[in-house]
Design a protein around this motif. Structure first.
Motif, short mmCIF file in Angstrom:
data_model
loop_
_atom_site.label_atom_id
_atom_site.label_comp_id
_atom_site.label_asym_id
_atom_site.label_seq_id
_atom_site.Cartn_x
_atom_site.Cartn_y
_atom_site.Cartn_z
N ASP A 45 63.69 -5.16 36.50
CA ASP A 45 62.23 -5.23 36.55
C ASP A 45 61.77 -5.44 37.99
O ASP A 45 62.58 -5.58 38.91
N GLU A 46 60.45 -5.45 38.18
CA GLU A 46 59.91 -5.49 39.55
C GLU A 46 60.23 -6.79 40.27
O GLU A 46 60.15 -6.86 41.49
N PHE A 47 60.59 -7.84 39.51
CA PHE A 47 60.84 -9.15 40.14
C PHE A 47 62.29 -9.33 40.50
O PHE A 47 62.62 -10.01 41.46
N LEU A 48 63.18 -8.73 39.71
CA LEU A 48 64.61 -8.85 40.00
C LEU A 48 64.96 -7.97 41.19
O LEU A 48 65.83 -8.31 42.00
N GLN A 49 64.25 -6.85 41.27
CA GLN A 49 64.50 -5.85 42.31
C GLN A 49 64.71 -6.47 43.69
O GLN A 49 65.76 -6.30 44.31
N ASP A 50 63.74 -7.23 44.17
CA ASP A 50 63.86 -7.76 45.53
C ASP A 50 64.84 -8.92 45.63
O ASP A 50 65.42 -9.16 46.67
N THR A 66 69.78 2.97 51.41
CA THR A 66 69.05 4.23 51.26
C THR A 66 68.36 4.20 49.90
O THR A 66 68.89 3.65 48.93
N ILE A 67 67.18 4.79 49.85
CA ILE A 67 66.42 4.85 48.60
C ILE A 67 66.20 6.32 48.26
O ILE A 67 65.72 7.09 49.08
N THR A 68 66.62 6.71 47.05
CA THR A 68 66.50 8.10 46.61
C THR A 68 65.62 8.17 45.38
O THR A 68 65.80 7.41 44.43
N LYS A 69 64.68 9.10 45.41
CA LYS A 69 63.77 9.27 44.27
C LYS A 69 64.41 10.21 43.25
O LYS A 69 64.98 11.24 43.61
N TYR A 83 63.98 5.28 41.05
CA TYR A 83 64.56 5.31 42.40
C TYR A 83 65.93 4.67 42.33
O TYR A 83 66.15 3.73 41.57
N ILE A 84 66.86 5.21 43.13
CA ILE A 84 68.16 4.54 43.26
C ILE A 84 68.17 3.86 44.63
O ILE A 84 67.98 4.51 45.66
N ILE A 85 68.34 2.54 44.59
CA ILE A 85 68.52 1.80 45.85
C ILE A 85 70.03 1.67 46.04
O ILE A 85 70.72 1.09 45.19
N ALA A 111 59.16 1.91 40.60
CA ALA A 111 58.61 1.98 41.95
C ALA A 111 59.18 0.84 42.79
O ALA A 111 59.31 -0.29 42.33
N VAL A 112 59.55 1.15 44.04
CA VAL A 112 60.13 0.14 44.93
C VAL A 112 58.99 -0.72 45.49
O VAL A 112 58.06 -0.20 46.09
N THR A 113 59.06 -2.03 45.27
CA THR A 113 57.96 -2.91 45.65
C THR A 113 57.99 -3.21 47.15
O THR A 113 59.02 -3.07 47.82
N LEU A 114 56.86 -3.68 47.64
CA LEU A 114 56.77 -4.08 49.05
C LEU A 114 57.70 -5.26 49.34
O LEU A 114 58.30 -5.36 50.41
N HIS A 115 57.84 -6.16 48.35
CA HIS A 115 58.77 -7.29 48.50
C HIS A 115 60.19 -6.77 48.74
O HIS A 115 60.93 -7.30 49.57
N THR A 116 60.57 -5.73 47.97
CA THR A 116 61.92 -5.16 48.10
C THR A 116 62.10 -4.49 49.45
O THR A 116 63.10 -4.69 50.13
N GLN A 117 61.10 -3.72 49.88
CA GLN A 117 61.17 -3.05 51.18
C GLN A 117 61.29 -4.08 52.30
O GLN A 117 62.01 -3.87 53.28
N THR A 118 60.59 -5.20 52.14
CA THR A 118 60.63 -6.26 53.15
C THR A 118 62.02 -6.88 53.20
O THR A 118 62.58 -7.09 54.28
#
Length: 366
Positions: free
Chosen positions: A293-298, A338-341, A352-354, A317-324
């Motif tokens: 989920d969006e919270f585990l991602q980062d 690398t992030i692939t759509k 997306y695959i991170i 969708a890759v969150t801003l928290h994750t990108q940070t």
């Protein structure tokens, strides 16, 4: 640690620009033994600089790594941390507010993995607080997935604490690792189980818990017809300090993926609305067909960066928290992300695959 090494400068206002930059950079500084200077901390926030919970987290890391911490006070926008050797044993931290114990754990856990033995952390503050994972999320969603990396910790919730008083207390025991394993989470499978807890504590009536639970079940039923949904309404008695209410709902998939939706009650907000909000959050996190989920991602980024080998995780969708978190992890370690759509032919969902080539940090203290 090389005393003459130049401190790495971290911009605390970059991208998401919040407490997460502090947590990721302080933990990595501690683990790899590199001094850091963080400037412009939370520069864009309504109350810039360190809040009590951030300060407590930094002091905890400094304590864990026998480090020296400069500039750390409430409201400070510039700090520097020079780490020493990571020490096992007993460590305590108290936000003295409803500041989240889960965020304290987020910064301390990676460090404790690289100690020379078992660490025991006594963390005080809010266990179910806004703008942070609820302790139930940390235990039911984060913990089982973190274990795939080789992260092992036990957490005993002695007392729950809510906004504004806090007063919660958890005891965490962390086992050290020699190195972390990479993880692949790319196959979602089907949702097989939905369960959760709707709680009231203090003076709040039990009916609130039943209303939150019922509203959440009704909302999920509109979209997921066939599954048994079990959301326990609970009245928390002796193990809760202060008044609070909230709900957390967890979905499990056939391949072992975990997703959550949660919400906390606030003054003047109907119980139904709290239940519906949590259910909608859960449904949103299930719809995208990712594996986290969006919270585990980062929260997984730091472990991917430290692991030895290549990790791959499918997300929505890759969150801003994750990108940070990725930005900071790449700045401080040898990890490469690398992030692939991925567009799915059969459905409209985009995932997306991170992927991360981990830096393979080995524990020098074990």
């Amino acid at each position: 640690m090389k005393m003459d090494s130049v401190a790495v400068e971290v911009d605390g206002s970059v991208m998401e620009g919040g407490g997460q930059i502090l947590r990721v950079s302080a933990a990595l500084s501690c683990i790899i033994g590199t001094a850091i200077k963080i400037a412009k901390i939370r520069a864009g926030r309504s109350t810039p600089g360190l809040r009590p919970q951030h300060l407590t987290g930094l002091q905890l890391v400094s304590d864990l790594c026998s480090g020296s911490l400069q500039g750390a006070s409430i409201g400070s926008t510039d700090i520097s941390l020079t780490p020493g050797k990571i020490r096992s044993g007993n460590h305590a931290a108290d936000t003295q507010t409803a500041g989240s114990v889960c965020l304290l754990l987020q910064v301390a856990l990676p460090c404790a993995l690289y100690a020379d033995g078992v660490s025991k952390l006594r963390l005080k503050g809010g266990t179910n607080a806004e703008m942070a994972p609820q302790i139930d999320y940390t235990l039911k969603v984060f913990k089982p997935i973190a274990e795939k990396f080789g992260v092992h910790f036990d957490c005993d919730v002695r007392m729950r604490g809510y906004y504004p008083k806090g007063g919660g207390e958890v005891f965490v025991t962390v086992n050290p690792v020699k190195e972390l394993q990479p993880v692949t989470l790319t196959e979602r499978g089907n949702i097989t189980k939905i369960h959760g807890r709707a709680f009231v504590a203090g003076v709040l009536p039990y009916k609130l818990a039943k209303d939150m639970s019922a509203a959440a079940v009704r909302t999920i039923r509109k979209e997921i017809k066939e599954l048994y949904i079990n959301i326990q309404p609970l009245q928390e008695k002796d193990k809760a300090y202060g008044n609070g209410n909230g709900i957390i709902i967890i979905a499990e998939s056939s391949s072992g993926c975990l997703f959550a939706g949660s919400s906390l009650g606030k003054k003047g907000v109907y119980a139904d609305k709290v239940g519906i909000e949590a259910a909608e959050m859960l449904l949103r996190n299930i719809r995208h067909n990712g594996c986290v989920d969006e919270f585990l991602q980062d929260q997984l980024i730091i472990f991917m960066a430290l692991a030895k080998g290549t990790s791959r995780i499918r997300t929505g969708a890759v969150t801003l928290h994750t990108q940070t978190a990725i930005h900071i992890a790449e700045q401080l370690t040898q990890a490469k992300f690398t992030i692939t759509k991925c567009e799915e032919e059969l459905s409209s969902s985009v995932t997306y695959i991170i992927e991360c080539e981990g830096s393979g940090v080995v524990n020098p203290n074990l």
